[in-house]
Design a protein around this motif. Sequence first.
Motif, PDB file in Angstrom:
ATOM      1  N   VAL A 142      -3.029  -1.560 -10.283  1.00  0.00           N
ATOM      2  CA  VAL A 142      -3.349  -0.858  -9.039  1.00  0.00           C
ATOM      3  C   VAL A 142      -4.764  -1.200  -8.585  1.00  0.00           C
ATOM      4  O   VAL A 142      -5.673  -1.347  -9.407  1.00  0.00           O
ATOM      5  N   GLN A 197       0.830  -1.204   0.000  1.00  0.00           N
ATOM      6  CA  GLN A 197       0.000   0.000   0.000  1.00  0.00           C
ATOM      7  C   GLN A 197       0.869   1.260   0.000  1.00  0.00           C
ATOM      8  O   GLN A 197       1.874   1.345   0.703  1.00  0.00           O
ATOM      9  N   ASP A 215      -3.507   3.678  -2.470  1.00  0.00           N
ATOM     10  CA  ASP A 215      -3.537   2.726  -3.586  1.00  0.00           C
ATOM     11  C   ASP A 215      -2.626   1.540  -3.270  1.00  0.00           C
ATOM     12  O   ASP A 215      -1.609   1.688  -2.576  1.00  0.00           O
ATOM     13  N   LEU A 274      -1.415   8.184  -9.475  1.00  0.00           N
ATOM     14  CA  LEU A 274      -1.383   7.381  -8.255  1.00  0.00           C
ATOM     15  C   LEU A 274      -1.781   8.235  -7.053  1.00  0.00           C
ATOM     16  O   LEU A 274      -1.478   9.431  -6.986  1.00  0.00           O
ATOM     17  N   ARG A 324      -7.653   0.382  -6.101  1.00  0.00           N
ATOM     18  CA  ARG A 324      -8.076   1.549  -5.337  1.00  0.00           C
ATOM     19  C   ARG A 324      -9.455   1.249  -4.763  1.00  0.00           C
ATOM     20  O   ARG A 324     -10.465   1.252  -5.482  1.00  0.00           O
TER      21      ARG A 324
END
Length: 411
Positions: free
Chosen positions: A255, A204, A223, A219, A257
């Motif tokens: 990624v 993370q 994330d 980013l 999220r």
Amino acid sequence: MSTFIWFLIIFGTIVIVHEFGHFFFARKSGILVREFSVGMGPKLYSKRSGSTAYTVRMLPLGGYVRMAGWQDEEADLRPGMQVSLITGANGKISRINTSDKLMLEGGVPVQVSASDLIDKLTISGYANGDESQLLTWDVDHDATVIEKDGTEVQIAPRDVQFQSVSIWRRILVNFAGPMNNFILAFIAFFVLALTMGVPSTGNQIGTVSSNSPAARAGLQANDRIVAVDGKQTGSFQAVATQIGKHKQQSIKLSVRRGGKAMTLTVKPKKGLIGISSAIDRNIGTALKYSVTEPWQLTRQILGALRSLVTGGFSLNKLAGPVGIYTMTSQAASGGLYTIIWFMASLSINLGIMNLLPIPMLDGGKIVLNIIEMIRRKPLPPEKEGMVTLVGAALVFALMIAVTINDILRIF
């Protein structure tokens, strides 16, 4: 001045914690602790509480716990010595003054002819300059003696001496100092991890630097980077390693999220994209860090000691008080976190060094305890004293050499 103050705080804390380990277990074992000293050399301050004199001495280079019956204990009284004696309510001598810095009201001046403050608890001598009559006084078991520098300590009858307790208790007393150093490091690292946090081992993101490649790619903090160019990254170290392989080339990051998966393209700059790991402050992480960090430091210290033997001895691999002072200055410039971390690492270092099997150090004393256990009788006092004296001379000579080398490195 701030460096000097931090040096006193850090070194003083480590020394007090170390010596308190010896003090606590000696008292629990029934050994009389005559003096608890912070610092070495001439006395600056002394206050007696219970059976122990607590002193502060001029040189902030260590400290000691003075237990009854240790081989380095000097005789309190010698024939021909001029003293003054105070008699208690029970008719026995309660205070003995050997110092010319303090006068005892009502004290009887005596020239000592003979004394036994260990077994018989008596003093023989001539009172008030009258050499025609030799007198003998009984001494109270808990009587005190005022030494030349004015420090008042309790006498050391045999039943409260170090050698009077079991061998296992003596080993514990000798080990307790280094043990306390390890406990101090554990607590310090736990507090650091709990208050300031430690980098998360997960994947993370904690923070994203502004105007960095990561920020330009979209980013965000929190994330999770689960893959770099298709290679799975379960930890932040794995993320950094994979990104570091691409100095300037664009890479694709997988990624997550929240519950959403996405792919972002980022172009590293010299293998970096401007992210840092998340910070954990939970108790579980703090407990783990307080064990793993001391263990890693212990391995490094043992490796350094091994290199002294296998890789060639060099004074540059060691640091004395001057070197520690220099390192304190560097730690102080890094803020409170760095200061506490430095104190914890120095405490581990002191604990390990004191466990080395060198006479005079705690490890050397434990070795002598083990030899006594195997022989089922102690070494003759003169032999044990000689071994300790040789060890002390070697340690002292090494300390001088290291200190000179530290000074030369500064200039």
